[in-house]
Write an enzyme that holds these catalytic residues in place. Sequence first.
Site, PDB file in Angstrom:
ATOM      1  CB  CYS A 138     -33.094  17.109  -4.729  1.00  0.00           C
ATOM      2  SG  CYS A 138     -33.556  18.699  -3.995  1.00  0.00           S
ATOM      3  CB  CYS A 156     -32.679  22.106  -7.198  1.00  0.00           C
ATOM      4  SG  CYS A 156     -31.797  21.727  -5.674  1.00  0.00           S
ATOM      5  CB  CYS A 177      -9.423  53.568 -33.030  1.00  0.00           C
ATOM      6  SG  CYS A 177     -11.112  53.800 -33.590  1.00  0.00           S
ATOM      7  CB  CYS A 201     -12.790  49.285 -34.371  1.00  0.00           C
ATOM      8  SG  CYS A 201     -12.292  50.518 -35.575  1.00  0.00           S
ATOM      9  CG  ASP A 245      -6.640  26.337   5.080  1.00  0.00           C
ATOM     10  OD1 ASP A 245      -7.387  26.216   6.065  1.00  0.00           O
ATOM     11  OD2 ASP A 245      -6.082  25.384   4.521  1.00  0.00           O
ATOM     12  CG  ASP A 300      -4.037  23.427   0.482  1.00  0.00           C
ATOM     13  OD1 ASP A 300      -4.865  23.682   1.382  1.00  0.00           O
ATOM     14  OD2 ASP A 300      -3.255  22.471   0.524  1.00  0.00           O
ATOM     15  CG  ASP A 314      -9.168  25.752   1.962  1.00  0.00           C
ATOM     16  OD1 ASP A 314      -9.668  25.903   3.090  1.00  0.00           O
ATOM     17  OD2 ASP A 314      -8.052  25.257   1.770  1.00  0.00           O
TER      18      ASP A 314
END
Length: 801
Positions: free
Chosen positions: A17, A20, A85, A88, A495, A694, A698
């Site tokens: 909104c 924010c 190396c 670098c 879960d 899943d 979650d």
Amino acid sequence: MLNGVSKTVIRIKGMTCTACAARIEKAISRMQGVLQVNVNFATEKANITYDPSKVAINEFIQKIKDVGYDVVLDKAELGLKNMTCASCAARIERTLAKQLGVYNASVNFAAETAIVEYNSSDTDIKNLIKAVRNIGYDAYEKTEAMQDQEKKERDREIKSLGRLVVISAILSAPLVMSMILRIMGKPGGVFDNPWFQIALSAPVQFVIGFKYYRGAYHNLKNGTANMDVLIAMGTSAAFFYSLYNMFTQPVEMIHNYLYFEASGVIITLITLGKYLEALAKGRTSEAIKKLVGLQAKTARVIRNNQEMDIPVEEVEVGDIVVVRPGEKIPVDGKIIEGYSSVDESMLTGESIPVEKKAGDEVVGATLNKTGSFKLEARKVGKDTALAQIIKMVEEAQGSKAPIQKLADQISGVFVPAVIVIAAVSFGVWYLIFDNFTAGLINAVSVLVIACPCALGLATPTSVMVGTGKGAEYGVLIKGGEHLERAHKIRAIVLDKTGTITRGKPEVTDIVSLGDMKPEELITFAAISEKNSEHPLGEAIVGKAKEKNLDIPDPDSFEAIPGHGIYSKIQGKDVYFGNRRLMARQNLLTDGIETLLAKLEDEGKTAMIMAVDGRIEGIVAVADTVKEHSKEAIDELKKMGIEVWMITGDNKRTASAIARQVGIENVLAEVLPENKARELEKIKAQGKLTAMVGDGINDAPALAAADVGIAIGTGTDVAMEAADITLMSGDLRGIVTAIKLSRATMRNIKQNLFWAFIYNAIGIPFAALGFLSPAIAGGAMAFSSVSVVTNALRLRRFKPET
């Protein structure tokens, strides 16, 4: 920039909104150096005018994140060339991080890539590439189309290094022979001739060794030093000192003052080391090659009512694709006609083919086994599941593990420190022991034995092999950080629905209590539930279809909310539902109460059927536990990990499922929005906590966990929020992920130990005169190879071990 004033535009995510927007605006306006700020909720952008001498763009981004919102940043993956190396890599990383608008830059020496997060309103990929080129290296944007080109480039580099090693070895061999004969006290003949030696060593020093001079020049020009500087200094000292002795020493003694073999052997062995390193590094990315190799090359599509074969890149969303037995499915889509079984092992690790029919989704690169079907293309090109997996693995392999920070810090000061040690060694031998030759030779040994490469390769090679191995087992790890953190997991929260259980109710019990047989009970139950969209009803209808029972429509049907269903079947009155429904029909359930309670204690939903005023049976339905859930949970407990289950279900159902799988810690009746809060309570006990889920609900908990693990059979939202994704729904993937993390961290610690010990022992030995330059060069070359070879041992990782 105008008169010391700059402007930037930052894209913001998560505003709900105008309040924010006002909150972000207020927070930024209070920062020192901010002249003007305007946050637009509609466009989700912050326009900031600021004084760059007082505040940086990164600080604005961090402030927005601190306030509780996120920033939309562009991400570029650059391929890098000419690195020799870890110094670098550290230098390129520092250069990229300093560029205006760059929020984060991570350079992986082993993968030869840079992953850069940047704000596109302040910089772009061209500027990033230009910044890399300005410090003497090369860069290019990595795209899908460049994968073949990169492979050709790697193969070309390996062939080129192989040729240089052979030429260098042929030219250096006579020089080594002269040294051996000299040590044995025998004349070397033509091998001792200084002009013969210079004719052999000069091409090695200045043609084959040219790339080391070029690298040293670019580094010194920019005020830094890397491995090239050490090699160029060391070999040049040996070569030019030998050249000096040619003209200053007595002719009959001159062969005792020539060290051309040292410079030649050093460059030969270091080039051999680089060749072996390139071969080994190629093997670390084998997982990507395997994944890319899974893609179908062509697709058979129907256009203008005709079947035609086209390259898979030309398939468009909406195309109808024909797939025949034994063919790879070219793109992700939905079957519209036909039936088959599909081998999805490349995606899930499960070897048993999955039956597919019209309406089912199929994934590109999986293998069609028996039947033919037509599918409608839904996702093509970079949007397919396989392309997303390849992208995730590539990003993970290019990322850094936190344990690498120490090695990076050491690499940053390593080369200057080695040059100082070499100078001190020379000074001590020359000024105190009055031995110029010993001082020079020992200084050369110090310069060439020091190996920043081993330090730089120790972590990324293991991360590359580890993340690639994870992908082979259907475990996608988003980055080195998550791979490292997983080995510290001490508590894991699972879960229930869709994670421990299948997330799809099934009929578990059909109990006859009267004259009707179980087949008749399930038939009547299926007819009653035929038009139901409730998951329990769908489970009953599915069971009847599985038994090939005839399911006609009921004569009449009435849903009784909160109770069950009434239907008229074959002229009989059928009531199917809970105790309340039976009580409403004045049917007593006292005699079956014990049986009902037993079923309910097992987490099952028991539905009673009464036909023509008499109770005939019970049909129980439950969300059943996945096949390997208990095995996985037992294994986690053996590994010393505390296992929790979290669910919105009531305590009785939750406890029943927990008992089945052996979980003692149960969090029941937890609303989706409170899952993250419960997770924080476990974290507050000082345990590094993982969350496995899943569903969309979650996602907040996955984000709140120290390690979020998503089940790949679930939603894209959950997978996006997770740090690790299990492509199959099998919880044994969690065990694999943690075991892989532990094996990788063990491997990294071994690599770092040997890299540190090698330098800690090798440099003092060289300074004290115990190592000749040739042996020092060989040791330096093979230290890198040994680290990469040790990392490659991870390819033998198996979850069972």
